[in-house]
Scaffold this active site. Structure first.
Site, PDB file in Angstrom:
ATOM      1  CB  CYS A 172      -0.843  -0.029   1.271  1.00 19.09           C
ATOM      2  SG  CYS A 172      -2.050   1.268   1.313  1.00 19.09           S
ATOM      3  CG  PHE A 232      -7.637   8.998  -0.573  1.00 20.86           C
ATOM      4  CD1 PHE A 232      -6.859  10.020  -1.096  1.00 20.86           C
ATOM      5  CD2 PHE A 232      -7.339   8.537   0.701  1.00 20.86           C
ATOM      6  CE1 PHE A 232      -5.807  10.567  -0.386  1.00 20.86           C
ATOM      7  CE2 PHE A 232      -6.282   9.067   1.429  1.00 20.86           C
ATOM      8  CZ  PHE A 232      -5.514  10.088   0.885  1.00 20.86           C
ATOM      9  CG  HIS A 280      -3.640   5.860   0.203  1.00 18.76           C
ATOM     10  ND1 HIS A 280      -4.522   5.897   1.253  1.00 18.76           N
ATOM     11  CD2 HIS A 280      -2.721   4.933   0.551  1.00 18.76           C
ATOM     12  CE1 HIS A 280      -4.152   5.035   2.185  1.00 18.76           C
ATOM     13  NE2 HIS A 280      -3.066   4.429   1.782  1.00 18.76           N
ATOM     14  CG  HIS A 284       2.043   3.703   3.427  1.00 22.07           C
ATOM     15  ND1 HIS A 284       1.555   4.917   3.010  1.00 22.07           N
ATOM     16  CD2 HIS A 284       1.029   2.840   3.285  1.00 22.07           C
ATOM     17  CE1 HIS A 284       0.302   4.780   2.621  1.00 22.07           C
ATOM     18  NE2 HIS A 284      -0.033   3.525   2.795  1.00 22.07           N
ATOM     19  CG  ASN A 285       1.152  -2.201   5.002  1.00 19.80           C
ATOM     20  OD1 ASN A 285       1.229  -1.604   6.067  1.00 19.80           O
ATOM     21  ND2 ASN A 285       0.518  -3.345   4.877  1.00 19.80           N
ATOM     22  CB  SER A 314      -7.964  11.516   7.661  1.00 20.45           C
ATOM     23  OG  SER A 314      -8.070  12.853   8.068  1.00 20.45           O
ATOM     24  CG  HIS A 337       0.996   5.144   7.291  1.00 23.22           C
ATOM     25  ND1 HIS A 337       0.587   5.249   8.594  1.00 23.22           N
ATOM     26  CD2 HIS A 337      -0.022   4.521   6.631  1.00 23.22           C
ATOM     27  CE1 HIS A 337      -0.604   4.706   8.722  1.00 23.22           C
ATOM     28  NE2 HIS A 337      -1.009   4.262   7.566  1.00 23.22           N
ATOM     29  N   GLY A 338       0.744   8.448   7.997  1.00 21.30           N
ATOM     30  CA  GLY A 338      -0.522   9.162   7.850  1.00 21.30           C
ATOM     31  C   GLY A 338      -0.991   9.700   9.179  1.00 21.30           C
TER      32      GLY A 338
END
Lengths: 143, 481
Positions: free
Chosen positions: B98, B204, B235, B329-330, B380, B404-405
């Site tokens: 991701c 998104f 994303h 990021h994963n 977000s 990452h967020g």
């Protein structure tokens, strides 16, 4: 006696957890599947038109439940279906392995009904136990 | 467990290995006091679980966007010795690779505002999202194998992207060592129709404008010239193919832990010794999923460019829609890091954590080598996002990683109970943001108020020095899967 099939529980912030019950192992498998698909859409919006057979095997009953739920997600996605009801033909044990033959029943996946996509079934706190004569499954799914 | 955290300074909190007898290394949380106060105890416990695994290299790290997940908490980094450690499908999770792909443009806010509704509708029409039988490209299994091996290069070879895009992607859009024969037929069946699709949930696509520039030289290097410049942030990840690779190897590793007699504090942390067949098979299959995701993001990038061409009646080259960067990021990666003053090969599991390599690192694209790697952080839905720069400090203290967020503060179920999708949309539209989603409940689930304040998260990583603020963006158009 309560006839509750499943309930959502607070076991993670990032994802969704539920507990499902059944008088028999077949029933708990079906109720867990209902809980999982009810995260994705309103089950009542999905009429029983199509069906897909799911056959899985595993080392334990618990891992059989994991395989059943995971394969239902797979079959729903590759066939483009939403499943709203479930039927287990048979669960049995042979030569130290467990087997399950069942089916997911539903209809074509409609974009506008999708609320959340379940990506996969996690092992986090995953369990299948027998408590006070009932089967109880605890499942956390990644969404 | 939270009360055992030892404050090192304003943004570093250590959990000593003595807090739990099975821990083989310390854990460390990076974040301000406010972040620590809000962190769930369960997420902190999950960090200690990871610190119990064989071959763990301390510290197990949590970023300020930490939240309670499954296995490794979201916003965490678990590192293991390449010789006597483990590799874990459970730590990496379902959303393999991701990540974020970001594109610049030479447009300004004033150019886009009159056309934003049309643009969001065009994007929605061109880019498949949600469920159903998949995307516009339906690959046969041979073509899919090619994607699994070659990643984003596959898209460039078919004129869906250019060579220059590849130079601005982590791993140049193609990680070495992928083996499609380690990916099950089930996973391939899921992946074959899904190349070039956004998926659903937290994935998104946003059209954003630059709200603030903090380091103008670095920003210019990255292609960010002015305030109000329009950029696009995408994303998404490896879709059903990655989800199935994770599902398959959770089961394989579930049996491997018995075979290799590995004690687990949480079943989700299933793993295998790094040099075992199960461990290496997973690594090769995971890399195939990584390549799928790189390719997926570049194909979608191609359709984003086509959408802009259609709406602005100009080709994308004249709109200067170049890739800024593409970052994961994963993921689990084999990297070299300094451990007790010695270079060591280690498996780095970043779960909701972004690579943040500093200036001079050979893996940073040449064009960015002096500035450090661009770190792309999605806020977000509907809130601010950031571009940061990777640092030498990250190499020293966080295995070249950062946040990452925003990180959730409310579970998705609770968010759906708390918010109405239509209200969320109305609120965002009042702020001048055009939002489209496949179902209103997705907007409720991803409501900005269900997340932590992204500015607080970024402030912590900036103060810790593991990535530095370059620019802040705000969305004006949002497409949700």
């Amino acid at each position: 006696m309560s006839t509750k099939k499943f309930e959502f529980v607070d076991l993670t912030t990032s994802d969704v957890a539920f507990r499902a019950w059944g008088q028999s192992i077949e029933e708990v498998f079906c109720n867990a599947a209902e809980a999982m698909f009810s995260i994705m859409f309103d089950l009542e919006m999905v009429p029983p038109i199509e069906q897909v057979n799911v056959e899985v095997e595993a080392q334990t009953e618990e891992s059989l439940l994991y395989a059943w739920l995971s394969d239902l997600l797979l079959e729903a996605e590759v066939n483009g279906y939403f499943f709203s009801s479930f039927h287990i033909e048979k669960i049995w044990n042979e030569n130290e392995r467990f087997y399950c033959v069942g089916k997911g029943i539903g209809s074509e996946a409609k974009q506008e009904y999708l609320e959340t996509l379940v990506k996969g079934v996690t092992y986090h706190q995953f369990s299948l136990k027998k408590e006070q004569g009932k089967f109880v499954a605890t499942v956390v799914v990644d969404i | 467990m939270k009360n055992r955290l030892e404050k090192i300074d304003d943004v570093h909190w250590r959990l000593d290995k003595t807090v739990r007898p099975q821990m083989r290394g310390d854990a460390m949380i990076i974040g301000s006091k406010e972040i620590i106060d809000r962190a769930e105890t369960q997420a902190i416990e999950q960090l200690t679980n990871v610190a119990c695994l064989p071959g763990v290299i301390e510290p197990v790290l949590a970023m300020p966007d930490i939240h309670w997940g499954y296995g490794l908490p979201m916003g965490a980094v678990g590192v293991f010795d390449a010789e006597d450690g483990i590799i874990s499908a459970g730590c990496t999770g379902f959303d393999i690779n991701c990540g974020i792909h970001m594109i610049r443009t030479n447009l300004s806010k004033k150019d886009i505002i009159p056309k934003i509704r049309d643009l969001v509708s065009t994007l929605f029409a061109k880019i498949p999202a949600g469920v159903g039988k998949g995307g516009k490209l339906r690959l046969d299994l041979n073509q899919l194998d090619d994607v699994l091996l070659n990643g984003a290069k596959w898209a460039v070879e078919r004129d869906m992207g250019v060579e220059e895009d590849l130079h601005r992607m982590e791993e140049n859009g193609r990680i070495e060592g992928a083996d499609s024969s380690k990916v099950s037929h089930k996973a391939k069946k899921r992946g074959a129709p899904q190349i070039g699709s956004l998926g659903a949930g937290n994935h998104f696509l946003e059209v954003q404008t630059i709200d603030e520039i903090y380091q103008s030289n670095t920003a210019k290097t990255y292609g960010i010239d002015n305030k109000d410049q329009v950029v696009v942030m995408l994303h998404c990840g490896s879709r059903g193919l990655g989800h199935q690779v994770a599902t398959d190897y959770l089961q394989i590793m579930g049996e491997a832990v018995h075979k290799y007699k590995i004690w687990l504090p949480d079943k989700q942390l299933v793993c295998a010794p790094t040099n075992s067949n199960e461990g290496q098979d997973y690594f090769a299959a995971m890399k195939a999923a990584v390549n799928f995701a790189f390719c997926n993001r570049l194909v979608i990038t191609h359709w984003i460019r086509e959408s802009f061409e259609q709406v602005f009646s100009q080709d994308w080259e004249s709109l200067e829609m170049d890739t800024i960067y593409d970052v994961c990021h994963n993921i689990a990666k084999l990297e070299e890091h300094e451990v007790q003053r010695q270079k060591k090969s280690v498996y780095v599991h970043r779960k909701g954590a972004t690579r943040s390599f500093g200036p001079g690192h050979p893996d940073v694209p040449e064009v960015y080598r002096n500035a450090g790697q661009p770190v792309l952080i999605a806020g977000s839905m509907g809130t601010a996002s950031y571009i940061l720069a990777g640092t030498e400090q990250a190499m020293k203290e966080s295995f070249g990683s950062t946040c990452h967020g925003a990180g959730r503060r409310m579970s998705r179920k609770k968010a759906i109970k708390t918010f109405w999708g239509k209200d969320v949309r109305t609120k965002l539209e009042r702020q001048g943001k055009v939002v489209r989603s496949t179902h209103p409940k997705i907007l409720a689930e991803e409501a900005p108020d269900a997340y932590k304040d992204i500015d607080l998260v970024i402030d912590s990583v900036h103060r810790a020095g593991i990535s530095l603020k370059v620019a802040r963006m705000i969305p004006i158009g949002v497409m949700k899967g």
